[in-house]
Design a protein around this motif. Sequence first.
Motif, PDB file in Angstrom:
ATOM      1  N   LEU A  41      -4.301   5.119   5.410  1.00  0.00           N
ATOM      2  CA  LEU A  41      -3.760   3.866   4.906  1.00  0.00           C
ATOM      3  C   LEU A  41      -2.679   3.438   5.888  1.00  0.00           C
ATOM      4  O   LEU A  41      -1.635   4.085   6.001  1.00  0.00           O
ATOM      5  N   GLY A  42      -2.935   2.375   6.640  1.00  0.00           N
ATOM      6  CA  GLY A  42      -1.989   1.937   7.651  1.00  0.00           C
ATOM      7  C   GLY A  42      -0.720   1.390   7.035  1.00  0.00           C
ATOM      8  O   GLY A  42      -0.726   0.776   5.963  1.00  0.00           O
ATOM      9  N   ALA A  43       0.405   1.619   7.700  1.00  0.00           N
ATOM     10  CA  ALA A  43       1.681   1.102   7.227  1.00  0.00           C
ATOM     11  C   ALA A  43       1.637  -0.419   7.130  1.00  0.00           C
ATOM     12  O   ALA A  43       0.964  -1.093   7.916  1.00  0.00           O
ATOM     13  N   ALA A  44       2.375  -0.967   6.167  1.00  0.00           N
ATOM     14  CA  ALA A  44       2.408  -2.418   6.003  1.00  0.00           C
ATOM     15  C   ALA A  44       3.101  -3.092   7.168  1.00  0.00           C
ATOM     16  O   ALA A  44       2.770  -4.229   7.524  1.00  0.00           O
ATOM     17  N   GLY A  45       4.062  -2.415   7.772  1.00  0.00           N
ATOM     18  CA  GLY A  45       4.775  -2.941   8.928  1.00  0.00           C
ATOM     19  C   GLY A  45       4.669  -1.961  10.068  1.00  0.00           C
ATOM     20  O   GLY A  45       3.868  -1.025  10.030  1.00  0.00           O
ATOM     21  N   PRO A  46       5.482  -2.145  11.095  1.00  0.00           N
ATOM     22  CA  PRO A  46       5.469  -1.194  12.205  1.00  0.00           C
ATOM     23  C   PRO A  46       5.732   0.226  11.715  1.00  0.00           C
ATOM     24  O   PRO A  46       6.708   0.484  11.006  1.00  0.00           O
ATOM     25  N   ALA A  47       4.860   1.148  12.081  1.00  0.00           N
ATOM     26  CA  ALA A  47       4.965   2.519  11.589  1.00  0.00           C
ATOM     27  C   ALA A  47       6.032   3.285  12.352  1.00  0.00           C
ATOM     28  O   ALA A  47       6.067   3.282  13.573  1.00  0.00           O
TER      29      ALA A  47
ATOM     30  N   ALA B  18      -4.289   1.673  -3.529  1.00  0.00           N
ATOM     31  CA  ALA B  18      -3.546   0.535  -4.080  1.00  0.00           C
ATOM     32  C   ALA B  18      -2.199   0.988  -4.614  1.00  0.00           C
ATOM     33  O   ALA B  18      -1.175   0.309  -4.425  1.00  0.00           O
ATOM     34  N   ASN B  19      -2.168   2.143  -5.287  1.00  0.00           N
ATOM     35  CA  ASN B  19      -0.915   2.675  -5.820  1.00  0.00           C
ATOM     36  C   ASN B  19       0.011   3.103  -4.690  1.00  0.00           C
ATOM     37  O   ASN B  19       1.210   2.790  -4.685  1.00  0.00           O
ATOM     38  N   LEU B  20      -0.538   3.828  -3.704  1.00  0.00           N
ATOM     39  CA  LEU B  20       0.282   4.276  -2.581  1.00  0.00           C
ATOM     40  C   LEU B  20       0.857   3.097  -1.809  1.00  0.00           C
ATOM     41  O   LEU B  20       1.993   3.155  -1.317  1.00  0.00           O
ATOM     42  N   ALA B  21       0.087   2.021  -1.702  1.00  0.00           N
ATOM     43  CA  ALA B  21       0.538   0.855  -0.940  1.00  0.00           C
ATOM     44  C   ALA B  21       1.767   0.205  -1.561  1.00  0.00           C
ATOM     45  O   ALA B  21       2.508  -0.507  -0.884  1.00  0.00           O
ATOM     46  N   GLN B  22       1.986   0.457  -2.856  1.00  0.00           N
ATOM     47  CA  GLN B  22       3.151  -0.101  -3.531  1.00  0.00           C
ATOM     48  C   GLN B  22       4.416   0.696  -3.273  1.00  0.00           C
ATOM     49  O   GLN B  22       5.523   0.234  -3.576  1.00  0.00           O
ATOM     50  N   SER B  23       4.278   1.897  -2.727  1.00  0.00           N
ATOM     51  CA  SER B  23       5.450   2.743  -2.492  1.00  0.00           C
ATOM     52  C   SER B  23       6.173   2.296  -1.230  1.00  0.00           C
ATOM     53  O   SER B  23       5.564   1.796  -0.277  1.00  0.00           O
ATOM     54  N   ALA B  24       7.472   2.509  -1.224  1.00  0.00           N
ATOM     55  CA  ALA B  24       8.279   2.090  -0.078  1.00  0.00           C
ATOM     56  C   ALA B  24       7.884   2.837   1.187  1.00  0.00           C
ATOM     57  O   ALA B  24       7.960   2.295   2.293  1.00  0.00           O
ATOM     58  N   ILE B  25       7.433   4.073   1.034  1.00  0.00           N
ATOM     59  CA  ILE B  25       7.085   4.863   2.220  1.00  0.00           C
ATOM     60  C   ILE B  25       5.898   4.256   2.950  1.00  0.00           C
ATOM     61  O   ILE B  25       5.755   4.406   4.174  1.00  0.00           O
ATOM     62  N   ALA B  26       5.025   3.546   2.234  1.00  0.00           N
ATOM     63  CA  ALA B  26       3.853   2.931   2.870  1.00  0.00           C
ATOM     64  C   ALA B  26       4.212   1.710   3.696  1.00  0.00           C
ATOM     65  O   ALA B  26       3.379   1.204   4.446  1.00  0.00           O
ATOM     66  N   ASP B  27       5.449   1.237   3.576  1.00  0.00           N
ATOM     67  CA  ASP B  27       5.886   0.132   4.431  1.00  0.00           C
ATOM     68  C   ASP B  27       6.156   0.614   5.850  1.00  0.00           C
ATOM     69  O   ASP B  27       5.961  -0.134   6.811  1.00  0.00           O
TER      70      ASP B  27
ATOM     71  N   VAL C 165      12.014  11.020  -3.387  1.00  0.00           N
ATOM     72  CA  VAL C 165      11.105  11.503  -2.343  1.00  0.00           C
ATOM     73  C   VAL C 165      11.132  10.570  -1.142  1.00  0.00           C
ATOM     74  O   VAL C 165      11.162  11.014   0.009  1.00  0.00           O
ATOM     75  N   THR C 166      11.164   9.269  -1.389  1.00  0.00           N
ATOM     76  CA  THR C 166      11.205   8.308  -0.282  1.00  0.00           C
ATOM     77  C   THR C 166      12.496   8.445   0.517  1.00  0.00           C
ATOM     78  O   THR C 166      12.485   8.405   1.756  1.00  0.00           O
ATOM     79  N   ARG C 167      13.614   8.617  -0.180  1.00  0.00           N
ATOM     80  CA  ARG C 167      14.888   8.806   0.532  1.00  0.00           C
ATOM     81  C   ARG C 167      14.846  10.072   1.373  1.00  0.00           C
ATOM     82  O   ARG C 167      15.329  10.097   2.513  1.00  0.00           O
ATOM     83  N   TYR C 168      14.260  11.120   0.829  1.00  0.00           N
ATOM     84  CA  TYR C 168      14.160  12.375   1.581  1.00  0.00           C
ATOM     85  C   TYR C 168      13.294  12.178   2.828  1.00  0.00           C
ATOM     86  O   TYR C 168      13.667  12.615   3.929  1.00  0.00           O
ATOM     87  N   LEU C 169      12.154  11.544   2.681  1.00  0.00           N
ATOM     88  CA  LEU C 169      11.264  11.360   3.824  1.00  0.00           C
ATOM     89  C   LEU C 169      11.898  10.463   4.887  1.00  0.00           C
ATOM     90  O   LEU C 169      11.586  10.578   6.072  1.00  0.00           O
ATOM     91  N   SER C 170      12.792   9.584   4.466  1.00  0.00           N
ATOM     92  CA  SER C 170      13.488   8.733   5.423  1.00  0.00           C
ATOM     93  C   SER C 170      14.483   9.528   6.256  1.00  0.00           C
ATOM     94  O   SER C 170      14.725   9.203   7.421  1.00  0.00           O
ATOM     95  N   ASP C 171      15.058  10.581   5.664  1.00  0.00           N
ATOM     96  CA  ASP C 171      16.000  11.425   6.404  1.00  0.00           C
ATOM     97  C   ASP C 171      16.091  12.802   5.758  1.00  0.00           C
ATOM     98  O   ASP C 171      16.962  13.056   4.928  1.00  0.00           O
TER      99      ASP C 171
END
Length: 509
Positions: A86-92, A116-125, A493-499
């Motif tokens: 699933l490609g990132a919505a913006g620059p990966a 569709a569910n994953l695409a709604q998550s912030a990490i998929a951006d 989880v998204t905050r953790y994956l960000s840093d």
Amino acid sequence: MAIIGRTVVRRVVVVALVAVLAVLGGCRLLSSGSGIDWHSCGSDDGVVSAAIPGSVAGRVSCGRLSVPLDPRDPGLGTISLAVARLGAAGPATGTLVINPGGPGGSGVGHLVGSAANLAQSAIADTHDIVSFDPRGVGASRPAIRCRTDAERDTERAMDLGDRSAAGIGRVERYREAMAHECRARVGADVLSRVGTDFVAGDLDRIRAALDEDAIAFLGYSYGTRLGLEYAARYPSRLEGLVLDGVVDPVEDPIDASIDQQRGFQQAFDAFAEDCVQRPGCPLGDRVEDAVARYRAMVDPLLADPAPAGGRTLSVEDAEIATVAALYQRSGWDDLRAALIALAAGDGTGMTRLADAFEGRDVDGRYDASQDAFVAISCADDRRVPDRARYDESELRARSAAPFRDDGRGTGRGPLGICEFWTPAVHPAGGPPVDGTPGVGTPPALVVASTGDPATPYPTAMAVARRIGAGRISVDRPGHTAVFRGDECVDGAVTRYLSDPTVPHATLGC
């Protein structure tokens, strides 16, 4: 612990190009990668293209990667892994690889089904999200398929619970025959090389084919075992490690089984407590009576299977159906309705629940997930050749999960199927000794539900303490929690994956 930086020069060039193309084309275009031939998902990938929602269809692609069956023996040739993205919505800015568990679960099917569910998550951006079918699983080739559809139906109708000497002998002869048949149909070369240690090597080859210096990894259930294996073998190639529903790779397999039985009993008790508060509960109106009422419905199936829409419901299938519904609270309504129907003599609802767990479709065809489950589990787990341990396990299991006790215990238990299985081959170095991530791995994040029946909460907390991981405790029943719509869990989880380098203390959700 520091994380390894990405290849900055490559990212700058790619991001600049993608930003222009995204404006022109309305979505981010996927590069060809390095070794993966990306294409629209289809039947060869185990995917019905219509299953991909239109909202994300332009971002989902499938591909294949050839990897060696055994990198130490080129003469054995290569195998083909199915991969989905699933490609990132913006620059990966990164890649997150997901394993849905099992073992034997299709990562391609999981990603496409949840796109569709994953695409709604912030990490998929900001991240490409990738999954794959491990060797022998799903659309990867060759697949592990040990039994025909007819043989699966026959097995489900068998009485595998007789603990007399004769009954134990029948069970062991059946298991030995199945192990031999699987070796004949799949081949010993393949069957002996499907363990998680080999899959960790495949994961690193996927990382390289994606042209990534390092990846983030999210493992559900058995996928946590893969994540720990990868962290032990390739610590510098991880940017983050999320473990949801932890399997402890060093726990004694019989002890792990008993812990799981205890977890499902707790889930049954929670289901019963909910059920007795509702009108018409088939378990009565007192929690204390629930196990007895349940066994009163199920035990007669041994002598008199219930009709089930042209088929019949066996004791084995009734218990499988119950366990399947207890994985998630969302299954409780279906289980209650199926038990109400069973009390009236109709086993159709219970059979449908069992079919879903066993991978049987409406046309009577089975997927190969259960065969892969056995093969990978036997490759991973230590053998327990001491028959006394199986006798002990039999007694402990009945005590841990009374709702599964049919009253036919004799204090004896059959040998497990892995005692007859094709011995596993391990890549150089063998499996990790204690499941501990190697030096250079970023601090992991463990997610655990207090009412998880399949991967109990205490096991997750013990592993988290052992590896020094951050912890998210989710106060509810159900197996796994990440990206299931809980804003508290998903946000953390998204905050953790960000840093992942930021310290993460225990968080309650």
